[in-house]
Design an enzyme around this catalytic site. Structure first.
Site, short mmCIF file in Angstrom:
data_model
loop_
_atom_site.label_atom_id
_atom_site.label_comp_id
_atom_site.label_asym_id
_atom_site.label_seq_id
_atom_site.Cartn_x
_atom_site.Cartn_y
_atom_site.Cartn_z
N ASP A 245 0.89 -1.14 -0.15
CA ASP A 245 -0.08 -0.28 0.01
C ASP A 245 0.91 1.23 0.03
O ASP A 245 0.37 2.36 0.05
CB ASP A 245 -0.97 -0.01 1.18
CG ASP A 245 -0.53 -0.28 2.42
OD1 ASP A 245 0.79 -0.06 2.50
OD2 ASP A 245 -1.18 -0.01 3.55
N SER A 246 2.19 1.19 0.20
CA SER A 246 3.25 2.14 -0.26
C SER A 246 2.86 2.98 -1.54
O SER A 246 3.34 3.92 -1.90
CB SER A 246 4.56 1.74 -0.01
OG SER A 246 4.70 0.52 -0.87
N ASP B 261 -1.01 -6.03 -0.23
CA ASP B 261 -1.50 -5.45 0.84
C ASP B 261 -3.21 -5.35 1.10
O ASP B 261 -3.63 -4.76 -0.14
CB ASP B 261 -0.94 -3.89 0.94
CG ASP B 261 0.34 -4.04 2.02
OD1 ASP B 261 0.36 -5.00 3.01
OD2 ASP B 261 1.19 -3.14 1.91
N LYS C 296 -1.64 -9.46 2.79
CA LYS C 296 -0.91 -8.98 3.98
C LYS C 296 -1.92 -7.97 4.75
O LYS C 296 -2.42 -7.19 3.95
CB LYS C 296 0.56 -8.39 3.63
CG LYS C 296 1.19 -7.73 4.71
CD LYS C 296 2.85 -7.30 4.54
CE LYS C 296 2.89 -5.98 3.93
NZ LYS C 296 2.60 -4.88 4.49
N GLU D 94 -1.83 -5.45 8.51
CA GLU D 94 -0.94 -4.94 9.60
C GLU D 94 -1.69 -5.24 11.02
O GLU D 94 -3.05 -5.14 11.01
CB GLU D 94 -0.91 -3.60 9.47
CG GLU D 94 -0.08 -3.14 8.18
CD GLU D 94 0.23 -1.66 7.92
OE1 GLU D 94 -0.31 -0.70 8.84
OE2 GLU D 94 0.54 -1.21 6.77
N GLU E 247 8.79 -4.26 10.78
CA GLU E 247 9.14 -3.10 10.28
C GLU E 247 9.66 -2.12 11.47
O GLU E 247 8.84 -1.85 12.48
CB GLU E 247 8.02 -2.21 9.62
CG GLU E 247 8.30 -0.90 8.93
CD GLU E 247 7.28 -0.55 7.91
OE1 GLU E 247 6.64 -1.13 7.45
OE2 GLU E 247 7.75 0.72 7.74
#
Ligand code: KIV
Length: 271
Positions: free
Chosen positions: A51-52, A90, A120, A122, A189
């Protein structure tokens, strides 16, 4: 390395075996067909449609604005360029936090509409129900702990996480929880290297670090950072392998000069 191994597709099982054999895992982000094709042919193990993209592709300050439709567009472009790498996508902010049914619906859309291999998300304990439901549907899930950029407004800063005992303890428990639920790997991270080492040794699933030091089972970098497309972002953990910003700038300047001076196109470059 044998040719046989080079041609074999990477699966979640491959990653487990790599950890067991002490072979480090390489992961890089990609958001489009052309770069994904280069990274896949270069032999990267995992491609993350992160999602970057919200930052490096769309120019947003955070990862929060990217939508499910937008990540699906990026992921389906990436998949068309990939033969061998495992492609992880993501789940965007807001597509899995409200409840596990919504999380599963989002994961199913990603898998159906992109052809990707895994998703993925978070967080640890907070998202465990969502992870469980997605896993129960047969979709591989990668976790993401430590600095979780979708929670940036809660943290208030992008500095190193889990330096304090309580947060480190929670992170260790979350990693174990994600493993117990069946996640196939976890991104760590921006946490201290000693903590990442402890986590990597305490779980059987691979840990993939970004700013988490050398003891992780693999490493991930954002392509724009490691290729030097985005030169303003220079955190200590980043190794910049190219300065594409300068290379591209001088190539484009040369092109402009060639057009203005009538050097381009020449006799051989026309019909
Ligand atoms: O979105 C992303 O690029 C990521 C990596 C930083 C792990 O989540």
């Amino acid at each position: 390395m044998s040719t046989h191994r080079e041609l074999k597709k990477i699966t979640t099982n491959t990653l487990q075996k790599m950890k067991a054999n002490g072979e480090k895992i390489s992961m890089i982000t990609a958001y489009d067909f052309s770069f994904a094709r280069i990274f896949d042919a270069a032999g990267v193990d995992v491609i993350l449609v992160g999602d970057s993209a919200s930052n490096v592709m769309a120019g947003h300050e955070t990862t929060l604005p990217i939508t499910l439709d937008q990540i699906i567009y990026h992921a389906s472009s990436v998949i068309r360029g990939v033969n061998r790498s495992l492609v992880v996508v993501d789940l965007p902010f807001g597509s899995y936090q409200s409840n596990s049914k919504e999380a599963l619906a989002s994961a199913i859309r990603i898998m159906k509409e992109t052809g990707a291999h895994a998703v993925k998300l978070e967080g640890g304990e907070e998202v465990v129900e969502s992870a469980r439901r997605i896993l129960a549907a047969g979709v591989p899930v990668m976790g993401h702990l430590g600095l979780t950029p979708q929670s940036i407004y809660k943290f208030g800063t992008y500095t190193v996480r889990a330096r304090e005992e309580a947060e480190a303890e929670k992170l260790k428990n979350d990693a174990k929880l994600l493993e117990q639920e069946g996640c196939f790997a976890v991104v760590l991270e921006k946490i201290p290297a000693t903590l990442a080492k402890e986590v990597s040794e305490s779980v059987q699933i691979p840990t993939i670090g970004i700013g988490a030091g050398r003891y992780c089972d693999g490493q991930v970098l954002v392509m724009h950072d490691m290729l030097g497309i985005n030169t303003e972002f220079k955190p200590r953990f980043l190794r910049q392998y190219l300065n594409l910003h300068d290379e591209i700038t001088s190539a484009v300047k040369q092109y402009i000069d060639d057009v203005k001076s009538r050097d381009f196109p020449n006799e051989n470059e026309q019909y």
